[in-house]
Motif scaffolding. Structure first.
Motif, PDB file in Angstrom:
ATOM      1  N   SER A 278       6.985   9.704 -41.699  1.00 32.13           N
ATOM      2  CA  SER A 278       6.937   8.708 -42.779  1.00 32.13           C
ATOM      3  C   SER A 278       7.484   7.377 -42.287  1.00 32.13           C
ATOM      4  O   SER A 278       6.898   6.312 -42.552  1.00 32.13           O
ATOM      5  N   ASP A 279       8.598   7.469 -41.537  1.00 33.85           N
ATOM      6  CA  ASP A 279       9.201   6.240 -41.002  1.00 33.85           C
ATOM      7  C   ASP A 279       8.229   5.554 -40.049  1.00 33.85           C
ATOM      8  O   ASP A 279       8.068   4.326 -40.074  1.00 33.85           O
ATOM      9  N   LEU A 280       7.561   6.419 -39.233  1.00 34.61           N
ATOM     10  CA  LEU A 280       6.617   5.882 -38.243  1.00 34.61           C
ATOM     11  C   LEU A 280       5.458   5.180 -38.931  1.00 34.61           C
ATOM     12  O   LEU A 280       5.047   4.079 -38.538  1.00 34.61           O
ATOM     13  N   VAL A 281       4.932   5.851 -39.992  1.00 38.77           N
ATOM     14  CA  VAL A 281       3.805   5.262 -40.716  1.00 38.77           C
ATOM     15  C   VAL A 281       4.212   3.904 -41.286  1.00 38.77           C
ATOM     16  O   VAL A 281       3.486   2.912 -41.167  1.00 38.77           O
TER      17      VAL A 281
ATOM     18  N   THR B 259       6.564   2.025 -40.202  1.00 39.36           N
ATOM     19  CA  THR B 259       6.758   1.079 -39.100  1.00 39.36           C
ATOM     20  C   THR B 259       5.407   0.567 -38.601  1.00 39.36           C
ATOM     21  O   THR B 259       5.211  -0.655 -38.430  1.00 39.36           O
ATOM     22  N   VAL B 260       4.444   1.529 -38.394  1.00 31.58           N
ATOM     23  CA  VAL B 260       3.122   1.143 -37.884  1.00 31.58           C
ATOM     24  C   VAL B 260       2.477   0.176 -38.858  1.00 31.58           C
ATOM     25  O   VAL B 260       1.912  -0.850 -38.478  1.00 31.58           O
ATOM     26  N   ASP B 261       2.619   0.561 -40.169  1.00 34.90           N
ATOM     27  CA  ASP B 261       1.992  -0.255 -41.205  1.00 34.90           C
ATOM     28  C   ASP B 261       2.498  -1.699 -41.124  1.00 34.90           C
ATOM     29  O   ASP B 261       1.712  -2.645 -41.137  1.00 34.90           O
TER      30      ASP B 261
ATOM     31  N   LEU C  11      -1.288  -7.189 -35.619  1.00 32.00           N
ATOM     32  CA  LEU C  11      -2.623  -6.975 -35.049  1.00 32.00           C
ATOM     33  C   LEU C  11      -3.679  -7.703 -35.881  1.00 32.00           C
ATOM     34  O   LEU C  11      -4.632  -8.276 -35.329  1.00 32.00           O
ATOM     35  N   THR C  12      -3.486  -7.668 -37.218  1.00 28.72           N
ATOM     36  CA  THR C  12      -4.419  -8.379 -38.091  1.00 28.72           C
ATOM     37  C   THR C  12      -4.387  -9.886 -37.764  1.00 28.72           C
ATOM     38  O   THR C  12      -5.418 -10.566 -37.700  1.00 28.72           O
TER      39      THR C  12
ATOM     40  N   ILE D 237      -5.505   2.513 -36.292  1.00 31.70           N
ATOM     41  CA  ILE D 237      -4.311   2.441 -37.161  1.00 31.70           C
ATOM     42  C   ILE D 237      -4.678   2.792 -38.597  1.00 31.70           C
ATOM     43  O   ILE D 237      -3.988   3.553 -39.269  1.00 31.70           O
ATOM     44  N   GLU D 238      -5.813   2.255 -39.059  1.00 33.42           N
ATOM     45  CA  GLU D 238      -6.273   2.548 -40.435  1.00 33.42           C
ATOM     46  C   GLU D 238      -6.423   4.053 -40.630  1.00 33.42           C
ATOM     47  O   GLU D 238      -5.949   4.632 -41.610  1.00 33.42           O
TER      48      GLU D 238
END
Ligand code: ADP
Length: 621
Positions: free
Chosen positions: A392-395, A397-399, A406-407, A446-447
């Motif tokens: 969850s933390d990773l998601v 963070t990635v988000d 990146l966007t 990522i999506e």
């Protein structure tokens, strides 16, 4: 000879039979004796008495004839003769019936007197003179007068009659005494027989009933589970055999219980060893809620210990609050409780550390459907919970930390490629296009990763709404029409308008169906075709299918096709991530459906998924 119960009963009556026999024979002898005594009296005495009475009668007549002779009546001589004949006959009778002591002497005396009387009588009748006759009758001295002789004979005959009569009376008294004493003897004998019969009946009843009573008591004790019963075998009859069989049965029951106990102990040890081998805590709870068995992990974690021996005091276990209701419904209604999500996890504190467990409560039934208890298994998911937390933390963070920059990078590349900030050389344009593709692929990845992580976390509740299967498929087809046309691939929708609506989260199901159709377009060469179809499976379900005439998937890869990051080696195109089908599967599963894939290389592939028919009441998948 074997003394059977029947024989024993029959033999027991023998003494009574013997007594009846003895009494019968004694009675018979007595009756005979009484009868003989009567007859003897008649024979011996009565005849003598009658003879003497008759003799006296004749004697009187003879005497009367003398008186007539004195008065000159000569015809009285006939009476004299006639009665001498009768007299002789009666005396003869007496002579033949001498039975008593002294009777013989008297008879001899009367014989002598009779001879003299006759002689003197005959002489009387020869006298012609009345005076002489009178003298001969009344007054002669030698020989004595006829009257005196008459009186002498009469006295002797009286004496004979008297001794016979006395004897008769004595015999009668004897017979009476005998009858009297016999009556007492008989009464005594009968009373004795009655007492003996009563005693024998009591003794027989006791000897038969007593062992039966013992058997009854022993059988009742066995019924109560007290198997240490032994009946002493006394009589060798049917009851003895029954007692022997009973003892044998009790022995076999004891052996059986022994072997059952041994087997039970082995089974108990085996089941204890089985649950002991589980690394996770396992408890077996009996229907009253007491701990029946617990493995070392459970003892360590919960501090409970099951009873050691059969009579040991039971250990109560008060389950943590979230488990109380599932445990009681497992024990009462045989309802299993299988927790799957982390929000159903229970936390126990061991030392300084919190440990998280997913509880499973399974009812234990006997072969007849009764509740024997419940097994509580606590799955230690502490590690997975931490990993989940990490994910969850990773998601997050990635988000935030990856997707957002990146966007911006992608936007910057776009702006550069549009040359609004300055003209680009051919080489720069080529590099930037390459960078844009990589950025696109990275964003796509990522999506997908985020989508999958969110689905797996199941944190987002689907918002279901009804939509007709045809409309749903048409929307999907429309979204890919341009790409298909570019590739010269035909898309056809085949679904009946009348099909009932399905319950779907439109945004999510569109992602799944688009993924399937995008893949179909990608892997179908130009000129091929794709059919989107729908059909009703049953009242509850609708099946949707995406069928293409593309390159197909080799058989050996089909089982792995829904795995994360799996792509068919050698044939996967473009910027794919291998996550598309995994996302589709998660979405379909979240809708309560199933997805399958059939494929034949060179001919085409069909993905088939089921969705629930919309019911009026709102529901969550
Ligand atoms: P991606 O498409 O991003 O590679 P997917 O999970 O969507 O990932 O698909 C996994 C793999 O399955 C693809 O790489 C491809 O090899 C195979 N595949 C999917 N759909 C089809 C299809 N309709 N025809 C043939 N192969 C397919």
């Amino acid at each position: 000879m074997k003394l059977t119960l029947q024989r024993r009963l029959m033999l027991s009556f023998l003494p009574i039979l013997a007594l009846i026999g003895v009494l019968g024979i004694a009675g018979r002898i007595l009756l005979d004796r009484l009868g003989n005594a009567g007859q003897a009296i008649l024979r011996e005495n009565y005849d003598s008495v009658v003879a003497m009475v008759d003799l006296n009668e004749a004697l009187e007549r003879i005497d009367s004839s003398f008186q007539f002779g004195i008065h000159g009546q000569e015809d009285a001589h006939d009476i004299y003769e006639k009665h001498w004949a009768l007299y002789g006959k009666h005396l003869d009778r007496e002579r033949r019936n001498i039975t008593l002591p002294g009777e013989k002497e008297l008879v001899r005396k009367i014989d002598d007197l009779t001879a003299l009387y006759r002689e003197e009588g005959d002489r009387f009748w020869k006298l012609k003179n009345a005076g002489e006759r009178k003298h001969a009758y009344f007054a002669s001295e030698q020989p004595p007068a006829l009257l005196t002789r008459f009186r002498q004979i009469k006295d002797v005959s009286e004496a004979i009659r008297e001794i016979n009569q006395r004897n008769m009376e004595e015999s009668s008294r004897d017979a009476k005494r005998l009858a009297e004493s016999s009556r007492w003897w008989f009464t005594g004998g009968l009373a004795g027989a009655a007492v003996l019969a009563v005693w024998l009946s009591w003794w027989i009843a006791r000897s038969v009933v007593r062992p039966v009573e013992e058997l009854k008591k022993a059988a009742a004790a066995i019924g109560r589970g007290e198997l240490e019963q032994h009946i002493p075998i006394k009589p060798r009859d049917e009851i003895g055999e029954l007692a022997e069989t009973f003892n044998l049965m009790a022995q076999q029951l004891r052996d059986l219980r022994q072997s059952h106990r041994a087997r039970l102990l082995r089974t108990q040890q085996a089941s204890q060893a089985t649950i002991d081998s589980f690394p996770d805590p396992v408890l077996v709870i009996d229907p009253e809620g007491n701990v029946h068995m617990a493995n070392p992990a459970a003892r360590r974690l919960l501090g409970v210990s099951p009873p050691e021996g059969a009579m040991a005091v039971v250990t109560q276990w008060i389950p943590p609050e979230p488990l109380q209701q599932p445990l009681s419904s497992a024990l009462r209604n045989q309802q299993p409780y299988l927790s799957q999500a982390f929000d159903q996890a229970v936390t126990f504190r061991i030392g300084n550390e919190d440990r998280i467990f997913l509880p499973h409560i399974l009812p234990i039934r006997d072969p007849y459907g009764g509740t024997l208890g419940a097994a509580v298994v606590l799955n230690d998911v502490t590690r997975f919970r931490l990993m989940d937390q990490f994910k969850s933390d990773l998601v997050a963070t990635v988000d935030h930390e990856l997707k957002t920059p990146l966007t911006s990078v992608r936007l910057a590349i776009h702006v550069l490629l549009e040359e609004t900030v300055g003209a680009l050389t051919a080489k720069q344009t080529e590099l930037l296009i390459d960078a844009r593709e990589n950025a696109e692929r990275l964003l796509n990845l990522i999506e997908h990763l985020l989508a999958l992580a969110r689905l797996e976390n199941a944190k987002e509740i689907l918002s279901l709404e009804p939509i007709g299967p045809r409309a749903l498929l048409q929307r999907t087809a429309d979204a890919s029409t341009l790409r298909a046309q570019d590739k010269h691939v035909e898309i056809d929708v085949q679904a009946d308008e009348s099909l009932p609506p399905v319950a779907v989260d439109l945004r999510r199901i569109a992602v799944a169906l688009n993924n399937l159709l995008e893949n179909a377009v990608t892997y179908t060469p130009s000129g091929g075709s794709i059919v989107l179809s729908a059909e009703q499976v049953d009242d509850e379900q609708i099946a949707l299918a995406v069928k293409d005439t593309g390159i197909g998937i080799p058989q050996e890869y089909l089982p792995r096709i829904f795995d994360k990051f799996f792509r068919v080696p050698g044939q996967s195109e473009g910027a794919g991530t291998g996550l598309g089908l995994a996302i589709v599967k998660e979405i379909v599963a979240a809708h309560g459906g199933r997805i399958t894939c059939e494929s034949e290389p060179g001919k085409g592939t069909t993905f088939r998924l089921t969705l629930q028919v919309w019911r009026n009441e709102p529901r969550t998948a």
